[in-house]
Design an enzyme around this catalytic site. Structure first.
Site, PDB file in Angstrom:
ATOM      1  N   SER A  44       0.854  -1.187   0.000  1.00 19.58           N
ATOM      2  CA  SER A  44       0.000   0.000   0.000  1.00 19.58           C
ATOM      3  C   SER A  44       0.891   1.238   0.000  1.00 19.58           C
ATOM      4  CB  SER A  44      -0.949  -0.025   1.206  1.00 19.58           C
ATOM      5  OG  SER A  44      -1.903   1.019   1.109  1.00 19.58           O
ATOM      6  N   THR A  45       0.749   2.122   0.980  1.00 12.83           N
ATOM      7  CA  THR A  45       1.500   3.377   0.999  1.00 12.83           C
ATOM      8  C   THR A  45       3.002   3.121   0.930  1.00 12.83           C
ATOM      9  OG1 THR A  45      -0.218   4.313   2.409  1.00 12.83           O
ATOM     10  CG2 THR A  45       1.834   5.558   2.220  1.00 12.83           C
ATOM     11  N   MET A  81      -0.270   1.170   5.514  1.00 10.68           N
ATOM     12  CA  MET A  81      -1.029   1.347   6.749  1.00 10.68           C
ATOM     13  C   MET A  81      -2.145   0.320   6.830  1.00 10.68           C
ATOM     14  SD  MET A  81      -1.424   3.037   9.539  1.00 10.68           S
ATOM     15  CE  MET A  81      -0.496   4.559   9.364  1.00 10.68           C
ATOM     16  N   HIS A 101      -2.537  -1.037  -3.574  1.00 13.31           N
ATOM     17  CA  HIS A 101      -3.696  -0.163  -3.411  1.00 13.31           C
ATOM     18  C   HIS A 101      -3.515   1.074  -4.302  1.00 13.31           C
ATOM     19  CE1 HIS A 101      -4.205  -1.958   0.895  1.00 13.31           C
ATOM     20  NE2 HIS A 101      -4.705  -2.748  -0.044  1.00 13.31           N
ATOM     21  N   ASP A 152      -4.571  -4.929   5.878  1.00 12.48           N
ATOM     22  CA  ASP A 152      -4.924  -5.699   4.681  1.00 12.48           C
ATOM     23  C   ASP A 152      -3.775  -6.632   4.297  1.00 12.48           C
ATOM     24  OD1 ASP A 152      -6.388  -6.572   2.482  1.00 12.48           O
ATOM     25  OD2 ASP A 152      -5.579  -5.008   1.165  1.00 12.48           O
TER      26      ASP A 152
END
Length: 348
Positions: free
Chosen positions: A168-169, A287, A194, A290
């Site tokens: 993700s991030t 973050m 993501h 998931d």
């Protein structure tokens, strides 16, 4: 009471600056310090105002967001969230050190603006806790080549291996670090990053130029094979299924899982069910949680699992949760994960 996150808005559009400064101020955890109309004003105001996070328009006249990042971050390593239309330049800005990005909304649609503001506020909150590592050179692709590699020796079992990666991030650049130098005979890799619709196709195209493996955005029914990396399309879940002797991917729209679509948990859970011990799971910076439970399910089925370590994560969230619940066999930096991966494959 939690301290508010101090934000500076950088955008050359008078109207869009007004929307951002007004709407962000409505969030209880955000304080808008002000705005800058261009890169020159931003470079003046950042030392004066000392923001916690900067929102940055990628496309600005004279000096664009990418050049601003290259000039700014070495001296002021401040988390930056990009606000961008669907444009390949966003990946150059991420390579230059930006933490994350949000797609610009259709300002004529109230629902679109509301959804955009909620997403931006969420990413500002995440960015305020992110580790910033400026690197203006990682985006250069002309010096990289698809040749001069050492073939990976793999057994017939390794040839049936499925590699699943979730991020993700901070994951766009971390994933590049993992896969860019893997040889073309590496087992098939499935990636959930993501990312909103439109950007995943451009991201896959960027990786295809950087990597020795072939990389493309996944389509429903694609066969997983050696030398191929499939990126889950934005706003679609991607899972592994088996038809006859082939592993294929199913891309579909359904409710969000773990707050995301595509969801890492959806991919990992399907790999746990279908590939079982003939799989490798990699969970990277981001973050939330998931992918953590999915990775645990993979490990329970005998898969080898790798978590990105805290020191190399932009946000040590998803890998931390996975480690804490016992889902991770080994932790490594994103730069060292390829070595760990190849060592494991060579042992099969």
């Amino acid at each position: 009471m939690n301290k508010k996150i101090k934000v500076l808005v950088v955008d050359d559009s008078l109207f869009f600056r007004g929307v951002l400064t007004k709407k962000l101020a409505e969030f209880s955890n955000i304080e808008v310090l002000g705005y800058a109309r261009d890169a020159f004003e931003a470079k003046e105001k950042i030392p004066q105002l000392n923001p916690d996070v900067v929102t940055l328009d990628v496309e600005m006249p004279k000096v664009n967001g990418i050049e601003l990042l290259k000039q700014l971050l070495p001296e002021y390593p401040i988390p930056v969230v990009l606000v961008s239309s669907v444009n390949m330049n966003v990946f150059d800005a991420l390579a230059a050190g930006a933490v994350d990005f949000v797609r610009k909304p259709d300002l004529s649609k109230t629902d679109s603006v509301s959804s955009f503001m909620n997403e931006l506020a969420s990413k500002i909150t995440i960015a305020s806790r992110a580790k910033v590592t400026p690197n203006a050179d990682k985006g250069v692709i002309s010096t990289l080549s698809k040749t001069n590699f050492s073939p990976m020796k793999t057994s017939s079992l390794a040839n049936a291996t499925i590699i699943a990666l979730g991020a993700s991030t901070g994951g766009t650049e971390a994933t590049i670090s993992v896969i860019k130098d893997l040889p073309p005979d590496t087992p098939g890799i499935l990636v959930v990053q993501h990312m909103p619709p439109g950007f995943t196709k451009m991201y896959a195209e960027r990786l295809n130029r950087l990597c020795k493996m072939e990389v493309r955005e996944a389509m429903d029914g694609d066969i997983v094979k050696n030398g191929l990396v499939l990126i889950a399309p934005g706003d679609y879940h991607m899972k592994l299924v088996k038809i006859g002797s082939n592993f294929i991917v199913k891309c579909y729209q359904a409710e969000k899982v773990s707050g995301h679509r595509p969801s890492v948990d959806v991919l990992f859970n399907s790999v746990a069910e279908i590939a079982k011990k003939n799989a490798i799971g990699i969970i990277m910076t981001g973050m939330g949680r998931d992918g953590a439970q999915g990775l645990l399910n993979m490990r329970k089925q005998g898969a080898y699992t790798i978590g990105q370590n805290k020191e190399s994560c932009v946000v040590y969230g998803m890998p931390m949760v996975a480690k804490n619940i016992g889902a991770v066999c080994v932790e490594a930096s994103c730069e060292n994960i390829p070595h760990v991966l190849r060592k494991h494959l060579s042992s099969l």
